[in-house]
Design an enzyme around this catalytic site. Structure first.
Site, PDB file in Angstrom:
ATOM      1  N   ARG A  40       0.677 -30.945  11.583  1.00 51.75           N
ATOM      2  CA  ARG A  40       1.742 -30.464  12.468  1.00 51.75           C
ATOM      3  C   ARG A  40       1.190 -30.160  13.877  1.00 51.75           C
ATOM      4  O   ARG A  40       1.885 -30.343  14.869  1.00 51.75           O
ATOM      5  CB  ARG A  40       2.472 -29.255  11.873  1.00 51.75           C
ATOM      6  CG  ARG A  40       3.723 -28.865  12.645  1.00 51.75           C
ATOM      7  CD  ARG A  40       4.602 -27.873  11.890  1.00 51.75           C
ATOM      8  NE  ARG A  40       5.439 -28.492  10.882  1.00 51.75           N
ATOM      9  CZ  ARG A  40       6.662 -28.999  11.114  1.00 51.75           C
ATOM     10  NH1 ARG A  40       7.212 -28.926  12.312  1.00 51.75           N
ATOM     11  NH2 ARG A  40       7.349 -29.558  10.138  1.00 51.75           N
ATOM     12  N   GLU A  57      11.223 -21.276  12.701  1.00 51.58           N
ATOM     13  CA  GLU A  57       9.946 -21.288  13.409  1.00 51.58           C
ATOM     14  C   GLU A  57      10.034 -21.439  14.933  1.00 51.58           C
ATOM     15  O   GLU A  57       9.270 -20.783  15.655  1.00 51.58           O
ATOM     16  CB  GLU A  57       9.048 -22.398  12.838  1.00 51.58           C
ATOM     17  CG  GLU A  57       8.581 -22.087  11.434  1.00 51.58           C
ATOM     18  CD  GLU A  57       8.046 -23.316  10.726  1.00 51.58           C
ATOM     19  OE1 GLU A  57       6.831 -23.407  10.564  1.00 51.58           O
ATOM     20  OE2 GLU A  57       8.861 -24.191  10.355  1.00 51.58           O
TER      21      GLU A  57
HETATM   22 MO1  MOS Z   1       6.362 -21.860   6.873  1.00 52.14          MO
HETATM   23  S1  MOS Z   1       4.823 -21.398   8.187  1.00 52.14           S
HETATM   24  O1  MOS Z   1       6.431 -23.539   6.984  1.00 52.14           O
HETATM   25  O2  MOS Z   1       6.016 -21.175   5.386  1.00 52.14           O
END
Ligand code: MOS
Length: 766
Positions: free
Chosen positions: A304, A704
């Site tokens: 990522r 996120e």
């Molecule tokens: Mo999340 S950091 O993809 O558990």
């Protein structure tokens, strides 16, 4: 109760594992952990602990009936150390006793001798010694080498970002209750019920269908319970199996901070080339990821990082290499952003260096290079929406950027001891697991004969509001009121083979699965209604629990319809599976379409720095964010605010320090997180008319992306520091603690600046 989490949470009625009554015969487990970062176990004598009050048994690697192996992506991590230890806090033995105190006292009495051998703690050192967790990877687009000479300006530098403690309110915990025969019921505070089930089965040598994992809700996770909830559940299961008694395993805050992995520290080199007006022509970076002692999720996090190396910008020639380095620290793990924040910080650092070299504002470079519709990502996918530019323009228009800049400049001219700084931070984040196979979810929906609805999915509620979102999807799809729908626990018997609730995609995928199941039920019910009313099915709509024919209410109610369907022996249950369409990725060529779509947005961050003390405030953050057509604006705004503050913490005050392999910041008195008083004024706006065709009910994922707005805090601070000391080059070593601010301002001299005492007084009083 889980329909409306807010009320029960506020009243303290929501049950977490620690709130559940002790089952009869309950015992407690505690672990003996390694005290050196790298060493050979030369003596492990459990007899001194065995005779202690309340101690029932002590388990070591020798007592594991199946495989002593909990590694997910790479099988390189024992549950209990054998022969060698690789990090301080690595579990070696388990003591089971009547109380948790007795179990911990027992662990303290085990005679453990370890011959220490030198450890490696620095990722660059590990890489130089060839100590990688997995082979390195390189992603490239265009021709970097051929482009350097065409650049007007080329700058090179280094950027470092430290780790971050998750600090979920609820520490790692599990409660295991033996069932008939070999079967075990595991209540685990995990984002990944299936991982707990699979690894428990592997370690105990049982089939997966002997293990039930049930998750009601977690008291926070942030990625820290994606992989690292597993060992504690497995340890409790091991003890439950050995003793045929229920077992509780709960880490204390201190144990949790010592033993569990955190966000990966990265050390990186960059090189960026631009033309004279600030267009980025070429970018190269090498990321040294500190992976810790075992792979855990590091390879996926590394991937990522590569896939977010271009941030929110179009970079025509790019080459980025990432190395996952094995060190003698607890395996670093998933943390909100999953490697993307680290690589975005490197690019923002490169942009700052370039701005310095070109003598222009960094925002000029940022704006000029923002992704446009159709631009190519380094992995070959094309940007589908022009939302990077839209969000930036909306920030400019809403908040009078030139006016703010003038205000800050005037303030800085008039103050010598206090300076203000601002920074913009655009974010572009890809939504989907980069491991394509994980992009699947399932739901099981029952309608009971009274018309109430029960929804089970693979999504885990961890405070992010996924249950509230799925209730909304189910109620909307069926055409009933939200209070008729309940969301059940996440249970491996009801929904199998779940992907972790992670990658921001819990509501996207599980919401879609719930929608598909509800549509199937709706079609069946409409057929019954059509028959009852003598009209065509497509004339019937159900809204808010009322049934309408061509828009006119009829006497038939939802409840009557459901009960009629039951009497006609129509199934009122549906199971559905959803697999995100189209996505694919080829790791050989490092290209494909790994994401269903991208989330965009821009933040404008303002800060004030006290140049005498090095202290600062993050004053205000204004954000324009792309939530698609938000499934639940209140939940999404909460995620935006929470993610942002967590990102600011990572960039500013949260400092994870190690002395060799010892975490020096393993308590809440030494590890500082943002508190309510340090939270800036936050003003969030969602992009309007931003329907997303690629996700459930045209929404976008939220979990996120907002964390990365916090990176703006670092660069706003640098901006203020430049106002104090235009002679000093910016530095890229996060977090920007007050100590680092002071060192930057006064590092080699503290005597020359004239101090304006009147202003000094006014600061003292501030
Ligand atoms: Mo999340 S950091 O993809 O558990």
């Amino acid at each position: 109760m889980s329909n409306h989490e807010i009320g029960p949470h506020v009243r303290g009625e929501s049950l977490f594992i620690g709130d559940l009554p002790d089952p009869p015969g309950l015992l407690h487990a505690a672990v003996l952990a390694a005290k050196v970062a790298h060493g050979h176990i030369v003596r492990l004598d459990t007899t001194p602990a065995a005779g202690l009050d309340g101690v029932h048994c002590i388990l070591t690697a020798a007592d594991i009936p199946g495989e002593n192996q909990i590694g997910g992506i790479v099988q390189d991590e024992p549950l209990l150390a054998e022969g060698e230890v690789h990090f301080i806090g690595q579990p070696i033995a388990v003591v089971v006793a009547e109380t948790a105190q007795q179990a911990r006292a027992g662990a303290a009495q085990i005679a453990l001798e370890t011959d220490e051998i030198p450890g490696v703690f620095d990722p660059r050192e590990a890489a130089a010694a060839g100590n990688l967790l997995v082979p390195s990877r390189t992603l490239s687009l265009g021709d970097v080498d051929a482009t350097w000479k065409a650049c007007h300006t080329v700058v090179e530098g280094r950027a470092d970002s430290a780790g971050q403690e998750h600090l979920y309110l609820e520490t790692q915990t599990a409660l295991v209750i033996p069932q008939e025969g070999d079967r075990l019921r595991i209540l685990s505070s995990t984002q990944a019920p299936t991982a707990v089930q699979r690894i428990t089965a592997r370690v105990l040598g049982l089939p997966m269908n002997a293990i039930e994992v049930d998750v009601t809700r977690l008291g926070g996770a942030f990625g820290g319970k994606e992989d690292q909830a597993t060992p504690w559940a497995v340890i409790a299961a091991l003890a439950a199996r050995a003793l045929k008694r229920p077992i509780r395993m709960e880490l204390s805050r201190h144990e949790d901070m010592v033993m569990t992995g955190k966000r990966h520290p990265y050390s990186s080199d960059f090189k960026i080339g631009l033309d004279e007006d600030g267009t980025i022509l070429a970018y190269e970076a090498t990321y040294y990821q500190n992976g810790g002692a075992a792979a855990d999720l590091s390879p996926a996090i590394l991937e990522r990082s590569l896939l977010h190396s271009n941030g929110s910008y179009f970079v025509p020639n790019i080459r980025v290499t990432a190395l996952s380095c094995r060190t003698n620290l607890p395996p670093f793990t998933a943390f909100r952003g999953f490697g993307a924040p680290q690589s975005m910080f490197v690019l923002e650092s490169a942009i700052s260096s370039a701005a310095e070299a070109l003598g222009i504002d960094r925002s000029v470079i940022q704006k000029r290079n923002l992704l446009s519709e159709g631009d190519t990502f380094p992995y070959g996918m094309r940007a589908q929406q022009g939302h990077a530019r839209r969000a930036w323009s909306e920030i400019e228009q809403r908040f009078d950027l030139p006016g703010l800049q003038n205000e800050v400049d005037a303030f800085n001219r008039n103050h010598t001891l206090v300076k203000r700084g601002i920074a913009l931070m655009p974010v572009c984040f890809g939504i989907s697991f980069t491991s394509t196979f994980l992009n699947q979810a399932a739901a099981l929906v029952h309608i009971y004969t009274d018309g109430s609805v029960s929804v089970s999915t693979g999504a885990v509620e961890m405070g992010q509001g996924v249950n509230a979102k799925i209730v909304g999807v189910a109620a909307h799809t069926l055409g009933i009121l939200r209070d008729r729908v309940s969301i059940e626990t996440t249970n491996t018997l009801r929904v199998a083979n779940t992907s972790p609730t992670a990658a921001s995609s819990g509501a996207d995928m599980n919401g879609r699965a719930a929608e598909i199941a509800c549509r199937a039920l709706l079609d069946r019910l409409k057929a019954v209604a059509a028959d009852l009313l003598g009209v065509r099915g497509d004339r019937i709509t159900i809204t808010g629990g009322a049934i309408e024919v061509k828009g006119k209410a009829v006497e038939l109610t939802w409840e009557k319809l459901v009960s009629e369907a039951y009497l006609r022996r129509v199934s009122l249950s549906a199971q559905a599976h959803y697999a995100t369409p189209k996505i694919h990725y080829d790791r050989e060529t490092e290209s494909g379409e790994p994401f269903a779509y991208h989330v965009f947005g821009t933040a404008l961050v303002e800060t004030t720095v006290d140049g005498l003390r090095g202290t600062y405030t993050i004053d205000r953050v204004r954000v324009v964010h792309d939530a698609g057509r938000s499934l639940n604006p209140l939940v999404d705004m909460g995620q935006l605010e929470g993610g942002l503050v967590q990102g600011i913490g990572w960039m500013t005050v949260e400092e994870l320090l190690y002395d060799g392999g010892r975490n020096l910041t393993d308590t809440l008195s030494t590890y500082k997180v943002p508190d309510i008083l340090s939270v800036p004024e936050i003003e969030g706006h969602f992009l309007e008319d931003a329907d997303n065709p690629a996700a459930v009910m045209k929404s976008k994922a939220i979990g996120e992306p907002p964390l990365m707005y916090g990176i703006g805090a670092y660069f706003a601070l640098l901006d203020a520091l430049r106002a104090f000391r235009p002679d000093r080059r910016p530095f890229f070593n996060a977090p920007m603690t007050p100590e680092r601010v002071l060192m930057h301002l006064h590092g080699d001299r503290c005597d020359e600046d004239e101090i304006d005492m009147e202003e000094a007084d006014s600061i003292v009083q501030r």
